[in-house]
Design an enzyme around this catalytic site. Structure first.
Site, mmCIF file in Angstrom:
data_model
loop_
_atom_site.group_PDB
_atom_site.id
_atom_site.type_symbol
_atom_site.label_atom_id
_atom_site.label_comp_id
_atom_site.label_asym_id
_atom_site.label_seq_id
_atom_site.Cartn_x
_atom_site.Cartn_y
_atom_site.Cartn_z
ATOM 1 N N TYR A 3 2.134 -21.513 -23.292
ATOM 2 C CA TYR A 3 2.952 -22.062 -22.199
ATOM 3 C C TYR A 3 2.693 -23.571 -22.087
ATOM 4 C CZ TYR A 3 5.163 -22.464 -17.591
ATOM 5 O OH TYR A 3 5.976 -22.831 -16.542
ATOM 6 N N SER B 126 6.041 -28.243 -15.358
ATOM 7 C CA SER B 126 4.964 -27.564 -14.637
ATOM 8 C C SER B 126 3.744 -28.468 -14.670
ATOM 9 C CB SER B 126 4.654 -26.257 -15.374
ATOM 10 O OG SER B 126 3.429 -25.721 -14.957
HETATM 11 N N1 LIG Z 1 6.903 -19.761 -10.799
HETATM 12 C C1 LIG Z 1 5.920 -20.484 -11.282
HETATM 13 O O1 LIG Z 1 4.734 -20.173 -11.075
HETATM 14 C C2 LIG Z 1 6.202 -21.730 -12.085
HETATM 15 C C3 LIG Z 1 5.219 -22.715 -12.175
HETATM 16 C C4 LIG Z 1 5.484 -23.870 -12.889
HETATM 17 C C5 LIG Z 1 6.722 -24.036 -13.514
HETATM 18 N N2 LIG Z 1 7.661 -23.054 -13.428
HETATM 19 C C6 LIG Z 1 8.949 -23.259 -14.114
HETATM 20 O O2 LIG Z 1 9.971 -23.223 -13.154
HETATM 21 C C7 LIG Z 1 11.210 -22.847 -13.786
HETATM 22 C C8 LIG Z 1 11.901 -21.793 -12.928
HETATM 23 O O3 LIG Z 1 11.139 -20.615 -12.915
HETATM 24 P P1 LIG Z 1 10.965 -19.737 -11.585
HETATM 25 O O4 LIG Z 1 9.654 -20.055 -11.003
HETATM 26 O O5 LIG Z 1 12.165 -19.833 -10.731
HETATM 27 O O6 LIG Z 1 10.836 -18.267 -12.248
HETATM 28 P P2 LIG Z 1 11.941 -17.139 -12.505
HETATM 29 O O7 LIG Z 1 12.372 -16.533 -11.223
HETATM 30 O O8 LIG Z 1 11.327 -16.244 -13.531
HETATM 31 O O9 LIG Z 1 13.184 -17.910 -13.137
HETATM 32 C C9 LIG Z 1 13.305 -18.194 -14.492
HETATM 33 C C10 LIG Z 1 14.780 -18.209 -14.860
HETATM 34 O O10 LIG Z 1 14.906 -18.550 -16.247
HETATM 35 C C11 LIG Z 1 15.805 -17.642 -16.823
HETATM 36 N N3 LIG Z 1 15.637 -17.512 -18.261
HETATM 37 C C12 LIG Z 1 14.569 -17.017 -18.948
HETATM 38 N N4 LIG Z 1 14.839 -17.051 -20.263
HETATM 39 C C13 LIG Z 1 16.081 -17.571 -20.408
HETATM 40 C C14 LIG Z 1 16.923 -17.866 -21.508
HETATM 41 N N5 LIG Z 1 16.553 -17.610 -22.776
HETATM 42 N N6 LIG Z 1 18.148 -18.427 -21.276
HETATM 43 C C15 LIG Z 1 18.560 -18.669 -20.027
HETATM 44 N N7 LIG Z 1 17.823 -18.398 -18.932
HETATM 45 C C16 LIG Z 1 16.599 -17.855 -19.134
HETATM 46 C C17 LIG Z 1 15.576 -16.326 -16.095
HETATM 47 O O11 LIG Z 1 16.702 -15.512 -16.298
HETATM 48 P P3 LIG Z 1 16.663 -13.942 -16.629
HETATM 49 O O12 LIG Z 1 16.875 -13.273 -15.310
HETATM 50 O O13 LIG Z 1 17.807 -13.737 -17.577
HETATM 51 O O14 LIG Z 1 15.333 -13.645 -17.260
HETATM 52 C C18 LIG Z 1 15.440 -16.841 -14.672
HETATM 53 O O15 LIG Z 1 16.713 -17.053 -14.111
HETATM 54 C C19 LIG Z 1 10.834 -22.405 -15.202
HETATM 55 O O16 LIG Z 1 11.133 -23.435 -16.113
HETATM 56 C C20 LIG Z 1 9.331 -22.190 -15.119
HETATM 57 O O17 LIG Z 1 8.706 -22.380 -16.371
HETATM 58 C C21 LIG Z 1 7.437 -21.903 -12.723
#
Ligand SMILES: NC(=O)c1ccc[n+]([C@@H]2O[C@H](COP(=O)([O-])OP(=O)(O)OC[C@H]3O[C@@H](n4cnc5c(N)ncnc54)[C@H](OP(=O)(O)O)[C@@H]3O)[C@@H](O)[C@H]2O)c1
Length: 273
Positions: free
Chosen positions: A149, A135
């Protein structure tokens, strides 16, 4: 000989992980899509070239089993995407001990578990690639109450940059994606907020941050397909950039972070709150 490549992705139940799984499957790859609750999945099950595995990145035994099963089925895994992640926000003083540990466990220890499980396989096949979803909060700070975070993603950045030196001689590549906020994911809804009924010292700041997050205009968020396309061009080695900053917010923050002394940058960020 089967030339079809295989990608292994964590956190494919929603957001970027799910979109990446679908895109690679639609572009001829085999996909090992992993998630904590495969029994709930209804969309990825429709693809012949996607296999779903149960995997909580904090559970080393489950990681080892999922990696073994994926290798058994696909033979060779070419690319691994460490995508699973979550956010713990709010004042550090108010955080529960288990939430502090969980933030680190998912975002930093999780990728360690997955990388360690894959290294014997990549060594056996003479190479491979880990693409890691970080991120802009992993390369610069930007908001108050995001320190945990920040800590987890800074740790991921240090891990991946540090590993470069030991894995490069083995032809194992590492890449980082610095995404800003993107559309169509569950990230904001799954944030764990640190709160305490009797401590009000952080209330004002917390309310401001929560309001900013709640009112964030979707149009300010990045198109997740932009991120998926970068993941694809890294996986296919069309590009080989180590750190990939994606989206307007991330690029703007990085430009600011590098154009002024850190004290000035942090004051500029603080002035928004
Ligand atoms: N969206 C943003 O604003 C943003 C910004 C910067 C970086 N990111 C990063 O982008 C990546 C993807 O996130 P996203 O934006 O697509 O959000 P998201 O829709 O919340 O996806 C996160 C995924 O991680 C899974 N997860 C959480 N805890 C886990 C665990 N202990 N073991 C395995 N899977 C787990 C969730 O599964 P469950 O359904 O089981 O919870 C979900 O599939 C993450 O690394 C996040 O930190 C996101």
């Amino acid at each position: 000989m089967n030339e079809q490549k295989t990608i292994f992705i964590t956190g494919t139940s929603s957001g970027l992980g799910k979109l990446t799984a679908k895109y690679f499957a639609e572009n001829g790859w085999n996909v090992a899509a992993t998630m904590r609750t495969p029994e709930k999945e209804t969309e990825l099950t429709a693809y012949d070239n996607i296999r779903i595995f149960k995997l909580d990145v904090t559970n080393t035994e489950q990681v080892r089993t999922a990696v073994e099963q994926a290798i058994d089925i696909f033979g060779k895994i070419d690319v691994v995407v460490n995508n699973a992640g979550m956010g713990t926000y709010g004042a550090l003083e108010l955080a529960k001990e288990e939430d502090i540990d969980w933030q680190f466990a998912v975002n930093a220890r999780g990728p360690i578990n997955v990388i360690r499980a894959f290294l014997p396989h990549f060594r056996e096949y003479g190479g491979g690639m880990f693409i890691n979803i970080s991120s802009f909060m992993g390369i610069t700070t930007a908001v108050p109450l995001g320190s945990l975070y920040n800590m987890s993603k800074f740790a991921l950045e240090g891990l991946i940059e540090g590993l470069y030196y030991e894995l490069k001689p083995l032809n194992i590549e590492l890449r980082l994606i610095e995404q800003g906020g993107s559309k169509g994911n569950s990230f904001r809804e799954s944030i764990v907020w640190n709160t305490h009924p009797e401590i009000t010292a952080y209330d004002e700041l917390t309310s401001k941050l929560r309001a900013i997050m709640a009112n964030a205009d979707e149009s300010q968020l990045d198109d997740p397909m932009e991120i998926v396309n970068v993941i694809h061009s890294l996986a296919t080695r069309e590009t080989n950039q180590f750190r990939n900053v994606i989206g307007a917010t991330g690029n703007q923050l990085m430009q600011m972070r590098h154009s002024m002394p850190i004290e000035e940058y942090m004051e500029a960020m603080r002035s928004y709150f």
